[in-house]
Design a protein around this motif. Structure first.
Motif, PDB file in Angstrom:
ATOM      1  N   ARG A   1       0.816  -1.215   0.000  1.00  0.00           N
ATOM      2  CA  ARG A   1       0.000   0.000   0.000  1.00  0.00           C
ATOM      3  C   ARG A   1       0.845   1.259   0.000  1.00  0.00           C
ATOM      4  O   ARG A   1       0.379   2.320  -0.385  1.00  0.00           O
ATOM      5  CB  ARG A   1      -0.906   0.032   1.228  1.00  0.00           C
ATOM      6  CG  ARG A   1      -2.121  -0.823   1.084  1.00  0.00           C
ATOM      7  CD  ARG A   1      -3.281  -0.253   1.886  1.00  0.00           C
ATOM      8  NE  ARG A   1      -4.497  -0.882   1.471  1.00  0.00           N
ATOM      9  CZ  ARG A   1      -5.222  -1.690   2.242  1.00  0.00           C
ATOM     10  NH1 ARG A   1      -4.855  -1.939   3.471  1.00  0.00           N
ATOM     11  NH2 ARG A   1      -6.321  -2.242   1.766  1.00  0.00           N
ATOM     12  N   ALA A   2       2.060   1.176   0.482  1.00  0.00           N
ATOM     13  CA  ALA A   2       2.910   2.369   0.594  1.00  0.00           C
ATOM     14  C   ALA A   2       3.194   2.951  -0.783  1.00  0.00           C
ATOM     15  O   ALA A   2       3.741   2.288  -1.651  1.00  0.00           O
ATOM     16  CB  ALA A   2       4.207   2.017   1.311  1.00  0.00           C
ATOM     17  N   LEU A   3       2.795   4.186  -0.981  1.00  0.00           N
ATOM     18  CA  LEU A   3       2.966   4.846  -2.272  1.00  0.00           C
ATOM     19  C   LEU A   3       4.348   5.463  -2.432  1.00  0.00           C
ATOM     20  O   LEU A   3       4.843   5.588  -3.544  1.00  0.00           O
ATOM     21  CB  LEU A   3       1.890   5.920  -2.450  1.00  0.00           C
ATOM     22  CG  LEU A   3       0.442   5.414  -2.395  1.00  0.00           C
ATOM     23  CD1 LEU A   3      -0.526   6.580  -2.454  1.00  0.00           C
ATOM     24  CD2 LEU A   3       0.179   4.444  -3.534  1.00  0.00           C
ATOM     25  N   ASP A   4       4.930   5.909  -1.320  1.00  0.00           N
ATOM     26  CA  ASP A   4       6.258   6.516  -1.329  1.00  0.00           C
ATOM     27  C   ASP A   4       6.760   6.547   0.115  1.00  0.00           C
ATOM     28  O   ASP A   4       6.040   6.122   1.030  1.00  0.00           O
ATOM     29  CB  ASP A   4       6.214   7.905  -1.968  1.00  0.00           C
ATOM     30  CG  ASP A   4       5.378   8.921  -1.192  1.00  0.00           C
ATOM     31  OD1 ASP A   4       5.117   8.722   0.008  1.00  0.00           O
ATOM     32  OD2 ASP A   4       4.976   9.925  -1.797  1.00  0.00           O
ATOM     33  N   PRO A   5       7.977   7.043   0.345  1.00  0.00           N
ATOM     34  CA  PRO A   5       8.518   7.046   1.717  1.00  0.00           C
ATOM     35  C   PRO A   5       7.686   7.842   2.729  1.00  0.00           C
ATOM     36  O   PRO A   5       7.717   7.555   3.916  1.00  0.00           O
ATOM     37  CB  PRO A   5       9.909   7.664   1.549  1.00  0.00           C
ATOM     38  CG  PRO A   5      10.279   7.367   0.137  1.00  0.00           C
ATOM     39  CD  PRO A   5       8.986   7.443  -0.635  1.00  0.00           C
ATOM     40  N   GLN A   6       6.928   8.834   2.280  1.00  0.00           N
ATOM     41  CA  GLN A   6       6.101   9.626   3.192  1.00  0.00           C
ATOM     42  C   GLN A   6       4.885   8.866   3.708  1.00  0.00           C
ATOM     43  O   GLN A   6       4.307   9.234   4.719  1.00  0.00           O
ATOM     44  CB  GLN A   6       5.611  10.899   2.486  1.00  0.00           C
ATOM     45  CG  GLN A   6       6.645  11.987   2.387  1.00  0.00           C
ATOM     46  CD  GLN A   6       6.986  12.541   3.749  1.00  0.00           C
ATOM     47  OE1 GLN A   6       8.078  12.289   4.249  1.00  0.00           O
ATOM     48  NE2 GLN A   6       6.092  13.277   4.361  1.00  0.00           N
TER      49      GLN A   6
END
Length: 159
Positions: free
Chosen positions: A106-111
């Motif tokens: 699910r993580a789209l990017d480091p943020q």
């Protein structure tokens, strides 16, 4: 019997490659050495937001304010044990659901996990405030939740 001799550097490289290959193909291990289950999202993010996160957050948001209608002002803060239990349930749901936000796929990017962890901390504060029947803290965390959600939605262009 003939033996093959590799230079030390090549041997260490082969050994490292074998170790990495074993790590990649083996399941993730928990702290106790037991294999961790594979976490996979079952619904898309829009569905997860609409049916899990938003309803839980709305319970917390709904108790923060005053409703003004033709009959006057109505304080929305919880009045009964049932009201408080509804807030406890919403906050507990929201706090636990943040774990599902951090499923690796699910993580789209480091943020992404930064926002999810901030949401988890605020949801846990809401849970503790609801358990303590603390309307002032619920109002404060309600505002914090709103800010966290708005910041995340702005970051991902979901306004």
């Amino acid at each position: 019997m003939t033996s093959i001799r590799f230079p030390r550097g090549i041997f260490l490289g082969i050994a490292a490659a074998v170790v990495v290959a074993c790590m990649v193909t083996s399941p993730t291990m928990g702290e106790d050495g037991a294999a961790m289950p594979p976490f996979e999202p079952r619904v898309d993010m829009k569905t997860f937001m609409e049916h899990v996160l938003t309803p839980a957050a709305k319970i917390i948001w709904s108790v923060n304010g005053v409703l003004i209608d033709e009959k006057g002002e109505h304080d929305l803060s919880p009045k009964s044990d049932a009201d408080w239990e509804q807030i406890v349930s919403g906050a507990a749901t929201l706090a636990e659901a943040t774990n599902a936000l951090m499923i690796p796929r699910r993580a789209l990017d480091p943020q992404w996990n930064f926002y999810a962890k901030n949401l988890a901390e605020a949801a846990n504060k809401a849970y503790l405030a609801a358990e303590a029947r603390d309307p002032k803290s619920i109002a404060e965390v309600s505002d914090r939740l709103d800010g966290i959600c708005a910041a995340c939605h702005r970051h991902y262009g979901l306004e």
